[in-house]
Design a protein around this motif. Structure first.
Motif, PDB file in Angstrom:
ATOM      1  N   ILE A 578       0.822  -1.214   0.000  1.00  0.00           N
ATOM      2  CA  ILE A 578       0.000   0.000   0.000  1.00  0.00           C
ATOM      3  C   ILE A 578       0.854   1.261   0.000  1.00  0.00           C
ATOM      4  O   ILE A 578       0.635   2.163  -0.831  1.00  0.00           O
ATOM      5  CB  ILE A 578      -0.961  -0.015   1.207  1.00  0.00           C
ATOM      6  N   LEU A 579       1.819   1.361   0.899  1.00  0.00           N
ATOM      7  CA  LEU A 579       2.641   2.576   0.937  1.00  0.00           C
ATOM      8  C   LEU A 579       3.428   2.782  -0.354  1.00  0.00           C
ATOM      9  O   LEU A 579       3.462   3.901  -0.890  1.00  0.00           O
ATOM     10  CB  LEU A 579       3.579   2.532   2.144  1.00  0.00           C
ATOM     11  N   PRO A 580       4.096   1.752  -0.899  1.00  0.00           N
ATOM     12  CA  PRO A 580       4.758   1.959  -2.199  1.00  0.00           C
ATOM     13  C   PRO A 580       3.791   2.360  -3.299  1.00  0.00           C
ATOM     14  O   PRO A 580       4.126   3.190  -4.158  1.00  0.00           O
ATOM     15  CB  PRO A 580       5.411   0.602  -2.490  1.00  0.00           C
ATOM     16  N   PHE A 581       2.581   1.786  -3.306  1.00  0.00           N
ATOM     17  CA  PHE A 581       1.620   2.169  -4.338  1.00  0.00           C
ATOM     18  C   PHE A 581       1.210   3.630  -4.195  1.00  0.00           C
ATOM     19  O   PHE A 581       1.146   4.369  -5.195  1.00  0.00           O
ATOM     20  CB  PHE A 581       0.376   1.293  -4.284  1.00  0.00           C
ATOM     21  N   LEU A 582       0.892   4.068  -2.985  1.00  0.00           N
ATOM     22  CA  LEU A 582       0.476   5.462  -2.781  1.00  0.00           C
ATOM     23  C   LEU A 582       1.561   6.420  -3.263  1.00  0.00           C
ATOM     24  O   LEU A 582       1.269   7.439  -3.901  1.00  0.00           O
ATOM     25  CB  LEU A 582       0.159   5.705  -1.306  1.00  0.00           C
ATOM     26  N   ALA A 583       2.810   6.084  -2.962  1.00  0.00           N
ATOM     27  CA  ALA A 583       3.905   6.938  -3.419  1.00  0.00           C
ATOM     28  C   ALA A 583       4.037   6.906  -4.930  1.00  0.00           C
ATOM     29  O   ALA A 583       4.224   7.943  -5.580  1.00  0.00           O
ATOM     30  CB  ALA A 583       5.212   6.509  -2.763  1.00  0.00           C
ATOM     31  N   SER A 584       3.937   5.713  -5.516  1.00  0.00           N
ATOM     32  CA  SER A 584       4.059   5.592  -6.962  1.00  0.00           C
ATOM     33  C   SER A 584       2.952   6.342  -7.684  1.00  0.00           C
ATOM     34  O   SER A 584       3.178   6.935  -8.749  1.00  0.00           O
ATOM     35  CB  SER A 584       4.024   4.113  -7.356  1.00  0.00           C
ATOM     36  N   ALA A 585       1.740   6.337  -7.110  1.00  0.00           N
ATOM     37  CA  ALA A 585       0.606   7.021  -7.728  1.00  0.00           C
ATOM     38  C   ALA A 585       0.619   8.524  -7.472  1.00  0.00           C
ATOM     39  O   ALA A 585      -0.262   9.233  -7.971  1.00  0.00           O
ATOM     40  CB  ALA A 585      -0.701   6.423  -7.214  1.00  0.00           C
ATOM     41  N   GLY A 586       1.574   9.023  -6.702  1.00  0.00           N
ATOM     42  CA  GLY A 586       1.664  10.452  -6.431  1.00  0.00           C
ATOM     43  C   GLY A 586       0.762  10.927  -5.314  1.00  0.00           C
ATOM     44  O   GLY A 586       0.525  12.139  -5.177  1.00  0.00           O
ATOM     45  N   VAL A 587       0.260  10.019  -4.459  1.00  0.00           N
ATOM     46  CA  VAL A 587      -0.609  10.406  -3.343  1.00  0.00           C
ATOM     47  C   VAL A 587       0.250  10.959  -2.213  1.00  0.00           C
ATOM     48  O   VAL A 587       1.158  10.283  -1.721  1.00  0.00           O
ATOM     49  CB  VAL A 587      -1.433   9.200  -2.850  1.00  0.00           C
ATOM     50  N   ARG A 588      -0.061  12.167  -1.775  1.00  0.00           N
ATOM     51  CA  ARG A 588       0.691  12.801  -0.696  1.00  0.00           C
ATOM     52  C   ARG A 588      -0.148  13.023   0.548  1.00  0.00           C
ATOM     53  O   ARG A 588       0.397  13.356   1.604  1.00  0.00           O
ATOM     54  CB  ARG A 588       1.271  14.125  -1.183  1.00  0.00           C
ATOM     55  N   HIS A 589      -1.463  12.888   0.418  1.00  0.00           N
ATOM     56  CA  HIS A 589      -2.351  13.090   1.567  1.00  0.00           C
ATOM     57  C   HIS A 589      -3.380  11.972   1.593  1.00  0.00           C
ATOM     58  O   HIS A 589      -4.128  11.779   0.626  1.00  0.00           O
ATOM     59  CB  HIS A 589      -3.066  14.443   1.482  1.00  0.00           C
TER      60      HIS A 589
END
Length: 793
Positions: A578-589
């Motif tokens: 989940i954390l790598p995906f959020l970062a890869s997708a550009g999610v910051r919040h």
């Protein structure tokens, strides 16, 4: 010849992005095409490069096909049912070559199969999971952990050769293929047939108890024998957040250090016997190559070590050819030899790191130096300047490549590597191998064998104190690991390519190409910093095995529905997926975290996500979680989406207490019902709230206790997603459930089959992208039948 080698290398490197592996039936056509090109050799001179490139490329394609279909017995399987039905145990006799995770009762090990039932089928390399504690309770012979070098007879339940696949996450399927592991299974029973007999295994067994007593014994064992079983989780975390993991994984750096030290020693001694001419140079190179070979043997000839040794061998052979070759030709011949011996090397990150490092070194050392005589001081100063240029370019280049390969980087990798790479090269690696040599020699001397033999290792342990201090310091430094959006890491790759081009051809008019390549990087950095919103919104159903994690994304902001599972071993899907995906997708919040209920496969990753996003609003009825709000029915606005909690009306335990969420943008509706069963579905139908949705997450992973005909008819979905692990033991989704959705013509997707499933919703409609088919449609991400073989006995 260089053109042929270039075509050969380009074809094999391009295999990393092939959509499918060509069928072995095409082999005769490729051979005929190659022979036809060779027969037409007498063509105009300006056509030679094109023809040579084509011949090399066809040879590369043919070699990749032969290697995968014959050596690895690659068998792609398209039908899900044909993979999930195989449960017949197999008997595997093999030698343990590596303990992947020897901590705890559940271990993973790699086993080299001794023989197969067919003399035409090469032995496989297996990745086996083994619950040693349960096995020891049933079998008195299994009283101790298995050791490297032992021969065992395993009864194995084969598993499909697949892994969870998500953007930004670790691709175990690709990694295992790069290591030539071609079958997976779970050990049912095992019997030790023979103890470790080879010299390396006995040496390792003697050395491990001694090094366990030293503060940095785990690192010394990794540096000398290539075994990293003593390295704990905290140490791995420190290596990752400093970007220095490559220093303890024996690879091209370590073999090059050994070779250079031996070469310098031999050249220095040769000056005592003048007049040897070229023989002194050849003797020094041969000694360096033999020393690197011995070091590779100590490291167990692991796949990355084999590649590094082949690189050195190619460089030495080119030097022995007495041709005046350029740095480019040396690099090309080294790559061609590595790819000839291991065509799957481009699937490994180490391949790209090694050849980038070699390219940067050769680009620097090929610079012409002034021919005038220099004093000893001036020559030393010039050598130090050249060494500094190589070091900072290596550290910068490898930092960028690691960011591209692993989706993140540490802000301290550059300066820490700038300090530790020379220190390891000049001090740590030589002292570690010297300690091993002295210890072994003194052990063989009867007069001193009874004396304590730890002092050489204590000296090498002392050499690691500065590195250990930096690793511990990294725990307190900010920005020790930063996950990056995938587009930003791709742009960093463009920037790195621009830098290499500039170093290769540093002429004024060549600045146009690097600037052109830097433009995408600058645009991505601006967008990343400015948080520019994207059009529409996205729904991502992540592949977290037999669990659930759904991300609703609007630009750089997201809502997360469930967290996947976590296990006592420390593995957590929240951390690994989940954390790598959020970062890869550009999610910051992460604005909202909604946990449907307290089962581990839905709530196990809460702690990891809470630490990463402490300000997130938590919505749940789970009593042991610090909820910010409960799941009572209500509605609110989140940017362009309307979020509606449909239940439960009152908190209750079990699956029917799952929180149910409806997302609506005014055109598209998505229903996330958690694990509700028939009673929960009836409760929703009685509320009288419209349940119609274009996208439905199948309740309870497709269990037959859910997805009643009335519920499906009320929702009437166009798409239904089953969050079920591939070939799971519950056989979700059930066939009768599939048929119910088929009756309403809903298109069905299973996360375990497709990997990550992403829906793009905007005014143009709904577009679907799955990991295996659209996001990363490469041959090594397909479903394979590895492990489903005939009994090798």
């Amino acid at each position: 010849m260089n053109y042929i080698l270039s075509g050969f290398c380009l074809a094999l490197v391009s295999a990393r992005v092939w959509p499918a592996m060509p069928s072995s039936l095409l082999s005769p056509l490729i051979i005929a095409g190659t022979l036809l090109l060779c027969a037409l050799w007498q063509v105009p001179k300006h056509h030679y490069p094109i023809k040579a490139l084509l011949c090399g490329a066809l040879a590369g394609v043919l070699w990749m096909m032969v290697f995968c279909h014959v050596v690895l017995s690659l068998r792609e399987v398209d039908e899900y049912s044909s993979l999930r039905g195989q449960t017949t145990p197999l008997t595997v006799r093999g030698k343990i070559i590596s303990l992947v995770a020897p901590h705890g009762d559940w271990i993973n090990l790699e086993v080299a199969e001794s023989r197969t039932s067919s003399r035409w089928q090469p032995p496989r390399r297996w990745r086996l999971g083994w619950d040693v504690s349960a096995m020891a309770a049933d079998n008195a012979e299994v009283g101790t952990l298995p050791q490297i070098g032992e021969v065992w007879l395993f009864e194995v339940r084969p598993r499909a050769f697949v892994s969870v696949l998500n953007q930004g996450g670790f691709n175990q399927q690709q990694y295992l293929l790069a290591q030539h592991v071609t079958a997976k299974g779970t050990v049912i029973n095992a019997k030790r047939l023979a103890a470790a007999q080879d010299v390396r295994s006995r040496l390792l067994a003697q050395l491990m108890p001694l090094l366990q007593t030293l503060p940095n014994g785990d690192m010394l064992l990794a540096l000398t024998m290539g075994e990293r079983g003593l390295i704990g989780e905290r140490r791995w975390q420190q290596l990752r957040q400093t970007g220095t993991g490559h220093l303890v994984a024996i690879s091209g750096l370590h073999l090059s250090v050994v070779a250079l030290w031996l070469y310098a020693l031999a050249r220095g001694l040769s000056r005592c016997w003048p007049g040897q001419g070229r023989w002194g140079l050849l003797t020094a190179q041969l000694l360096a190559l033999l020393g690197a070979g011995v070091y590779a043997w100590l490291a167990g000839f692991a796949i990355p070590v084999q590649r590094a040794l082949l690189m050195l061998l190619a460089l030495v052979l080119v030097s022995w050819s007495m041709r005046n070759v350029s740095a480019w030709e040396r690099w090309l011949w080294a790559m061609a030899l590595v790819l000839l011996m291991d065509p799957l090397a481009p699937l490994s990150g180490g391949f790209w790191l090694s050849f980038l490092a070699l390219a940067l070194i050769l680009l620097e050392w090929q610079r012409p130096l002034p021919a005038e005589e220099l004093s000893w001081r001036a020559a030393t100063l010039r050598w130090c300047r050249q060494f500094w240029r190589v070091q900072w370019r290596l550290c910068l280049g490898l930092t960028l490549v690691q960011a591209m390969l692993f989706g993140g980087m540490t802000l301290h990798s550059f300066w820490i590597n700038l300090l530790l790479v020379p220190w390891f090269s000049v001090v740590v690696i030589p002292l570690s191998l010297l300690a091993l040599t002295l210890w072994r020699v003194l052990e063989a001397v009867p007069q001193v064998a009874s004396m304590p033999m730890s002092w050489p290792w204590e000296l090498a342990d002392w050499a690691l104190l500065p590195a250990n201090w930096l690793w511990q310091l990294s725990d307190t430094l900010p920005g020790n690991w930063v996950l990056l959006p995938s587009m930003l890491t791709l742009s960093l790759g463009f920037g790195l390519l621009a830098g290499v081009i500039w170093l290769w051809r540093p002429r004024p008019w060549h600045v146009v190409i690097p600037l052109f390549l830097l433009l995408p990087a600058l645009l991505q950095v601006v967008q990343w910093r400015a948080e520019l919103p994207l059009k529409g919104w996205q729904l991502h159903v992540l592949d977290v095995g037999q669990g659930l994690a759904v991300v609703a994304q609007q630009g750089t902001r997201a809502l997360l529905f469930d967290t996947g599972a976590a296990f006592p071993s420390g593995f957590s899907y929240a951390e690994r997926v989940i954390l790598p995906f959020l970062a890869s997708a550009g999610v910051r919040h992460l604005d909202y975290l909604l946990i449907s209920h307290g089962d581990n496969d839905h709530a196990g990753g809460f702690r990891v996500l809470h630490e990463a996003f402490p300000g997130t609003l938590l919505i749940t009825d789970t009593p042991w979680l610090p909820a910010s709000a409960d799941c009572r029915p209500r509605q609110w606005r989140w940017q362009q989406l309307t979020l509606t909690l449909l239940g439960p009306a009152q908190p209750q335990a079990g699956n029917n207490g799952s929180c149910v969420l409806l997302l609506d943008d005014g055109v598209h509706r998505v229903l996330l019902p958690g694990d509700i069963e028939l009673a929960g579905e009836v409760a929703l139908l009685r509320q009288g709230v419209p349940l119609h949705a274009q996208i439905l997450l199948a309740p309870h992973h497709g269990s037959k206790t859910s997805s009643s005909a009335d519920f499906i008819g009320a929702v009437n979905p166009e798409w239904v997603v089953f969050p079920a692990g591939f070939a799971n033991r519950w056989h979700f989704p059930k066939e009768e459930v599939r048929q119910r959705y088929q009756a309403v013509h809903a298109r069905q997707l299973v996360s375990g089959e497709q990997g990550q499933i992403s829906f793009m919703l905007d005014d143009r409609g709904i577009r679907v992208r799955t990991y295996r088919q659209q996001l990363a449609p490469y041959w090594y991400n397909r479903l394979f039948g590895f492990g489903y073989t005939r009994n090798p006995e």
